[in-house]
Structure formats: structure tokens, C-alpha cells
Write an enzyme that holds these catalytic residues in place. Structure first.
Site, PDB file in Angstrom:
ATOM      1  N   GLU A  89       0.265   5.191   0.805  1.00 19.65           N
ATOM      2  CA  GLU A  89      -0.644   6.230   1.276  1.00 19.65           C
ATOM      3  C   GLU A  89      -0.255   7.599   0.728  1.00 19.65           C
ATOM      4  O   GLU A  89       0.833   7.786   0.186  1.00 19.65           O
ATOM      5  CB  GLU A  89      -0.640   6.285   2.811  1.00 19.65           C
ATOM      6  CG  GLU A  89      -1.262   5.070   3.437  1.00 19.65           C
ATOM      7  CD  GLU A  89      -1.324   5.137   4.952  1.00 19.65           C
ATOM      8  OE1 GLU A  89      -1.966   4.253   5.534  1.00 19.65           O
ATOM      9  OE2 GLU A  89      -0.733   6.050   5.566  1.00 19.65           O
TER      10      GLU A  89
ATOM     11  N   CYS B  28      -4.080   0.762  -2.696  1.00 22.93           N
ATOM     12  CA  CYS B  28      -3.999  -0.495  -1.953  1.00 22.93           C
ATOM     13  C   CYS B  28      -2.934  -1.420  -2.538  1.00 22.93           C
ATOM     14  O   CYS B  28      -2.642  -1.381  -3.738  1.00 22.93           O
ATOM     15  CB  CYS B  28      -5.347  -1.207  -1.982  1.00 22.93           C
ATOM     16  SG  CYS B  28      -6.684  -0.320  -1.167  1.00 22.93           S
TER      17      CYS B  28
ATOM     18  N   CYS C  81     -10.691  -3.225  -4.458  1.00 26.42           N
ATOM     19  CA  CYS C  81      -9.737  -4.275  -4.810  1.00 26.42           C
ATOM     20  C   CYS C  81     -10.444  -5.557  -5.227  1.00 26.42           C
ATOM     21  O   CYS C  81     -10.002  -6.247  -6.146  1.00 26.42           O
ATOM     22  CB  CYS C  81      -8.780  -4.534  -3.652  1.00 26.42           C
ATOM     23  SG  CYS C  81      -7.592  -3.191  -3.425  1.00 26.42           S
TER      24      CYS C  81
ATOM     25  N   GLU D  84      -3.067  -4.572  -3.177  1.00 24.65           N
ATOM     26  CA  GLU D  84      -3.578  -5.475  -4.207  1.00 24.65           C
ATOM     27  C   GLU D  84      -3.523  -4.826  -5.582  1.00 24.65           C
ATOM     28  O   GLU D  84      -3.102  -5.435  -6.571  1.00 24.65           O
ATOM     29  CB  GLU D  84      -5.028  -5.882  -3.908  1.00 24.65           C
ATOM     30  CG  GLU D  84      -5.199  -6.628  -2.596  1.00 24.65           C
ATOM     31  CD  GLU D  84      -5.549  -5.724  -1.418  1.00 24.65           C
ATOM     32  OE1 GLU D  84      -4.875  -4.683  -1.219  1.00 24.65           O
ATOM     33  OE2 GLU D  84      -6.490  -6.064  -0.687  1.00 24.65           O
TER      34      GLU D  84
ATOM     35  N   CYS E 246     -10.487  -4.725   0.134  1.00 20.63           N
ATOM     36  CA  CYS E 246     -11.580  -3.748   0.137  1.00 20.63           C
ATOM     37  C   CYS E 246     -12.446  -3.950  -1.108  1.00 20.63           C
ATOM     38  O   CYS E 246     -12.092  -4.704  -2.017  1.00 20.63           O
ATOM     39  CB  CYS E 246     -11.032  -2.321   0.190  1.00 20.63           C
ATOM     40  SG  CYS E 246     -10.296  -1.733  -1.363  1.00 20.63           S
TER      41      CYS E 246
ATOM     42  N   ASN F 156       0.837  -1.188   0.000  1.00 18.37           N
ATOM     43  CA  ASN F 156       0.000   0.000   0.000  1.00 18.37           C
ATOM     44  C   ASN F 156       0.881   1.251   0.000  1.00 18.37           C
ATOM     45  O   ASN F 156       1.985   1.265   0.547  1.00 18.37           O
ATOM     46  CB  ASN F 156      -0.999   0.007   1.160  1.00 18.37           C
ATOM     47  CG  ASN F 156      -0.388  -0.049   2.543  1.00 18.37           C
ATOM     48  OD1 ASN F 156       0.578  -0.753   2.780  1.00 18.37           O
ATOM     49  ND2 ASN F 156      -0.986   0.669   3.478  1.00 18.37           N
TER      50      ASN F 156
END
Length: 135
Positions: free
Chosen positions: A52, A61, A99, A63, A96, A50
Site C-alpha cells: 500500500e 496488488c 489483476c 498478484e 481485482c 500487496n
């Protein structure tokens, strides 16, 4: 080759790559570091973490970073055989919604491995996102 036909060796490689990717995560705001690894149907392995951003909605993310790397390397024909998602805190953490949709786009039958309540949980992408969006 069905999604559940992941060898012990491939499962181990996938989880190891995801765990290594966690170490490179950029999470200065949440401190919640996530790593992911994708095994493509061609047998290639791609990892992501990830990333940010101070403008939190721009966070990416793990993924989607891993899947993006796979697409960049293999092109639009890339298909996910399996994907593993781990986090540094070792708390339950399934992909999430965004994803899940991206995984579904590249591997309806992909095996998704993620940290569950007591151990890793495994399920096909189509089960994780029933009736996923398709054009």
C-alpha cells in the site's frame, strides 16, 4: 499442459508460498493483507504481497507483484501456469479487475485459485475475465 492439470504437490506449494507472502504484506492503511504466488509454465514459483501507499491509487496488488517478479526473472516469454491469491482475514477475495487483466495477459489458460465463500475457488483466467483485452 492445460490449466487444470495442477498436481496436488504444485497446488500445495503454490498456496504455501502465497500464505507465506501474506506475512510480508505492507498494508498499514487498510490492514487487508494479501499474498499471491505464481507458478510459471517453466515450473518456477514467484511470490508477492500487496504494497500500500499513502497515495492509495499507487497501491500495488499482490498478484501484480508476483507476476512482475516472474517477468523480471524469466523475461517477456514468461507464461503463468497457475496463480494463487490468499488474504490474512480468510474472506472471499477474487483478483481485482486490473489483476485479472494482467493474469490474462500472461496466462489466458492459467488456473486461478482464490479464497471463495467457503473454501478455495479455482477457475481458468479466461473464465474469470471473459473477453479479456488483447492486442
Amino acid at each position: 499442459m492445460t490449466c487444470l492439470s495442477l498436481s496436488t504437490e504444485d497446488r500445495s506449494r503454490l498456496l504455501s508460498a502465497a500464505l507465506e507472502a501474506v506475512k510480508r504484506a505492507y498494508a498499514p492503511y487498510s490492514q487487508f493483507k494479501v499474498g499471491a504466488a505464481v507458478l510459471t509454465k517453466k515450473g518456477n514459483l514467484f511470490a508477492g504481497c500487496n504494497v500500500e501507499n499513502a497515495s492509495y491509487g499507487l497501491t500495488i496488488c499482490a498478484e501484480r507483484v508476483a507476476i512482475g517478479s516472474a517477468v523480471a526473472a524469466e523475461g517477456e516469454e514468461m507464461e503463468i501456469h497457475a496463480i494463487a491469491v490468499v488474504n490474512q482475514q480468510k474472506v472471499p477475495c477474487s483478483p481485482c479487475g486490473a489483476c485479472r487483466q494482467v493474469i490474462f495477459e500472461f496466462g489466458v489458460d492459467a488456473l486461478v485459485i482464490f479464497q471463495g465463500r467457503e473454501s478455495f475457488t479455482e477457475m481458468p483466467a479466461a473464465e474469470l475475465l471473459p473477453d479479456g483485452f488483447r492486442l
